[in-house]
Design an enzyme around this catalytic site. Sequence first.
Site, mmCIF file in Angstrom:
data_model
loop_
_atom_site.group_PDB
_atom_site.id
_atom_site.type_symbol
_atom_site.label_atom_id
_atom_site.label_comp_id
_atom_site.label_asym_id
_atom_site.label_seq_id
_atom_site.Cartn_x
_atom_site.Cartn_y
_atom_site.Cartn_z
ATOM 1 N N ARG A 100 -16.786 -3.435 8.959
ATOM 2 C CA ARG A 100 -17.144 -4.849 8.975
ATOM 3 C C ARG A 100 -16.932 -5.464 7.591
ATOM 4 O O ARG A 100 -16.387 -6.576 7.476
ATOM 5 C CB ARG A 100 -18.600 -5.001 9.405
ATOM 6 C CG ARG A 100 -19.036 -6.439 9.570
ATOM 7 C CD ARG A 100 -20.398 -6.558 10.255
ATOM 8 N NE ARG A 100 -21.451 -5.929 9.460
ATOM 9 C CZ ARG A 100 -22.057 -4.816 9.802
ATOM 10 N NH1 ARG A 100 -21.720 -4.181 10.918
ATOM 11 N NH2 ARG A 100 -23.023 -4.301 9.035
ATOM 12 N N ARG A 106 -26.796 -5.337 5.694
ATOM 13 C CA ARG A 106 -28.170 -5.613 6.097
ATOM 14 C C ARG A 106 -29.032 -5.900 4.862
ATOM 15 O O ARG A 106 -28.688 -5.509 3.749
ATOM 16 C CB ARG A 106 -28.761 -4.421 6.860
ATOM 17 C CG ARG A 106 -27.980 -4.008 8.096
ATOM 18 C CD ARG A 106 -28.546 -2.710 8.656
ATOM 19 N NE ARG A 106 -28.489 -1.635 7.677
ATOM 20 C CZ ARG A 106 -29.054 -0.449 7.824
ATOM 21 N NH1 ARG A 106 -29.723 -0.181 8.934
ATOM 22 N NH2 ARG A 106 -28.955 0.472 6.882
ATOM 23 N N HIS A 165 -8.415 -11.677 -16.872
ATOM 24 C CA HIS A 165 -9.708 -10.995 -16.725
ATOM 25 C C HIS A 165 -10.794 -11.942 -16.225
ATOM 26 O O HIS A 165 -11.722 -11.507 -15.526
ATOM 27 C CB HIS A 165 -10.119 -10.375 -18.057
ATOM 28 C CG HIS A 165 -9.313 -9.168 -18.417
ATOM 29 N ND1 HIS A 165 -9.551 -7.929 -17.877
ATOM 30 C CD2 HIS A 165 -8.234 -9.023 -19.244
ATOM 31 C CE1 HIS A 165 -8.682 -7.056 -18.360
ATOM 32 N NE2 HIS A 165 -7.865 -7.687 -19.194
ATOM 33 N N GLU A 168 -14.361 -1.859 -11.083
ATOM 34 C CA GLU A 168 -14.229 -2.386 -9.724
ATOM 35 C C GLU A 168 -14.811 -1.436 -8.695
ATOM 36 O O GLU A 168 -14.527 -1.540 -7.502
ATOM 37 C CB GLU A 168 -12.744 -2.657 -9.404
ATOM 38 C CG GLU A 168 -11.894 -1.414 -9.173
ATOM 39 C CD GLU A 168 -11.371 -0.781 -10.465
ATOM 40 O OE1 GLU A 168 -10.424 0.003 -10.381
ATOM 41 O OE2 GLU A 168 -11.912 -1.080 -11.544
ATOM 42 N N ASP A 188 -14.001 0.540 -3.449
ATOM 43 C CA ASP A 188 -13.163 0.286 -4.625
ATOM 44 C C ASP A 188 -12.151 -0.793 -4.265
ATOM 45 O O ASP A 188 -11.559 -0.780 -3.161
ATOM 46 C CB ASP A 188 -12.447 1.565 -5.069
ATOM 47 C CG ASP A 188 -11.772 1.385 -6.420
ATOM 48 O OD1 ASP A 188 -12.434 1.648 -7.431
ATOM 49 O OD2 ASP A 188 -10.598 0.974 -6.453
ATOM 50 N N ILE A 189 -11.954 -1.752 -5.150
ATOM 51 C CA ILE A 189 -10.985 -2.832 -4.928
ATOM 52 C C ILE A 189 -9.580 -2.277 -5.165
ATOM 53 O O ILE A 189 -9.296 -1.681 -6.211
ATOM 54 C CB ILE A 189 -11.272 -4.009 -5.851
ATOM 55 C CG1 ILE A 189 -12.680 -4.564 -5.584
ATOM 56 C CG2 ILE A 189 -10.232 -5.105 -5.679
ATOM 57 C CD1 ILE A 189 -13.092 -5.683 -6.512
ATOM 58 N N ASP A 209 -13.120 -11.183 -13.035
ATOM 59 C CA ASP A 209 -14.579 -11.260 -12.935
ATOM 60 C C ASP A 209 -14.991 -12.070 -11.720
ATOM 61 O O ASP A 209 -15.990 -11.764 -11.053
ATOM 62 C CB ASP A 209 -15.154 -11.898 -14.199
ATOM 63 C CG ASP A 209 -15.060 -10.973 -15.404
ATOM 64 O OD1 ASP A 209 -14.796 -9.773 -15.191
ATOM 65 O OD2 ASP A 209 -15.251 -11.450 -16.540
ATOM 66 N N ASN A 214 -6.138 -8.238 -12.669
ATOM 67 C CA ASN A 214 -6.392 -8.597 -14.073
ATOM 68 C C ASN A 214 -5.099 -8.931 -14.802
ATOM 69 O O ASN A 214 -5.044 -9.898 -15.581
ATOM 70 C CB ASN A 214 -7.107 -7.450 -14.782
ATOM 71 C CG ASN A 214 -8.582 -7.400 -14.440
ATOM 72 O OD1 ASN A 214 -9.182 -8.421 -14.137
ATOM 73 N ND2 ASN A 214 -9.161 -6.215 -14.470
#
Length: 591
Positions: free
Chosen positions: A511, A480, A461, A491, A448-449, A465, A456
């Site tokens: 990572r 991978r 917005h 998000e 989750d961001i 995006d 936003n």
Amino acid sequence: MVWRKLVPQPRWLPRAAILYPQRVVVICFAIVMLLMFVIGAREVWKEDERALAERQHSLALRALGVGAVFATERQRLEFLRDSATEHYALLADAAVAAATAAEDPALDRAYAARNDPVWTLSAGPGVAPVIGVGEKELEGLSGFARRDDDLRDDLRVARALSPLLGLLARQDRVHLNVLFISANGLYVVYPEQDRALVPALVRRFDAMPYYRSMLPDRTEGDEPRWISNYTQFGDGQLISTLSIPIHAGSRSGAQSSTTFRGVIAVDVAQTRLQGLLNEGNAPDDTVYLMGRDGAFVSASQGAVASGQRWPAGVPGDWRDVPPTRLFEDRAGALRHGAYTLVYQQAANGNWVLFEAISPRQRFDAMLARMSPVLLAVWLLLPLLLWVTLFVVTHLFDHYLALGEKLQELAEYDPLTGLANRRHFQLLFEQETERRLRHRHPLALMMVDIDFFKRVNDKWGHASGDRVLAGMATLMREQLRTIDVPARLGGEEFAVLLPGATLADAVLAAERLRVAIEGFAVTPAPDAAAAARAERDGRIHFTISIGVVEAGPRDGTTLDVLLANADRRLYAAKASGRNRTVSTDDAMATGA
């Protein structure tokens, strides 16, 4: 309609033929049928290849019937196998195990008598009991082993299966026997056998291919197997048997592994197969049914002998023709010497139906049907069929292209190009099947961001995006090629990691997190100037990640895994964001 404008224009056909393909098909075949009716009204088409084609068609119809028998028995066995597996799974559940630990006098008596030469457990009024033998009677039988830790579960499952086996035996009279055999030394059989024969019957089970071929050292997987033509216990009747193995967790083994628990089998009377093979036969026609190993399963004119194999008893000299030759193609005709062999595969290629046609039979067919014909008609038929094929293929290719585009829209998120939730669910089911089949690990992460709403609100917005698209690009770069990233909504992202343990998934998550931390996105042109003036004018953001591994601890279904990963994701956010949480212990300590 819009779709009609997209239909390509063929070179030499009117466009209406493409717009209305059904009409073209109807017209072409109407012409064919009219021509055939005119010719048939004057005289009958007589030709050797036509007679062979009719025999081939007849074999194909009978092959459908034989395949239906095989499919029906397979579905019944799979239903019984699945019922048994579900019972074992329920008994492995802690709550169910506690409930079943309640007093069960009948089961306790059977368990206490488990070392008697012969002991029983009643399955209820009107149904066959569970019958077992003692540990001493199992000595020397490689297919059986007494496991006291699992015996109560085996007894419960056998008792639950007995009414289902009885229902199958009563429902279809073609079944000579319906039985469940447990590797723990007990069984349920319909119709009931003389209990004086129980030890001998168990020894016979141990030696029979329908049981021995299902043992873990003989085969892998849960596929049913057809055993043809052997002598029935007691009366010497020739029967065929379809059996399927049962694998389930064992109380005496590891929780994540499965153990061979037994076999469910049904005996099929030869009369049923003979009736299918004999349908529509002339008195001197004999249709044979043979397995891939060259063993005869049945024949339309009386039962085949026990152990009869190709080419014994088949008219003509076929010693130079191996039985595998008949399985190379789905259907065909083979001429060898004076005889012609017509064959047709059945039951998904497991069997082949064939009949040997003598020169006299071929001559009689030609004599009854031979007559002059108009060559032009038969030259026209391929042309008409080619036109039909061209039209249908042309339209099909066009719709196929549209279908592929619609499929892409249905499976992938249009903004990020990642899999959507529906496609992610399908890929998870496929990887779960692979995990169970090969016992490979499978991990999942929820991403989750952090503070995406602020992005936003601050940048707009359109810039949000761009952050989502950049996030998707970086996920593809850092993960991978076999990993499956998906956008579940807003998000919120998820990643499926086939073959990865929890530790592997944590390394991959870290990572990705570190890469995102050092990543920035160029805002959209409509971003506020005040926002552009801050820092370097680009959007920096971080992510929080929750990690789980499929298994007894974190769950095996997608909903449970997502819920657990989501819980750890929000624990990561609650403990400061920009971090990875992979255990509930870390959640409890706030780490």
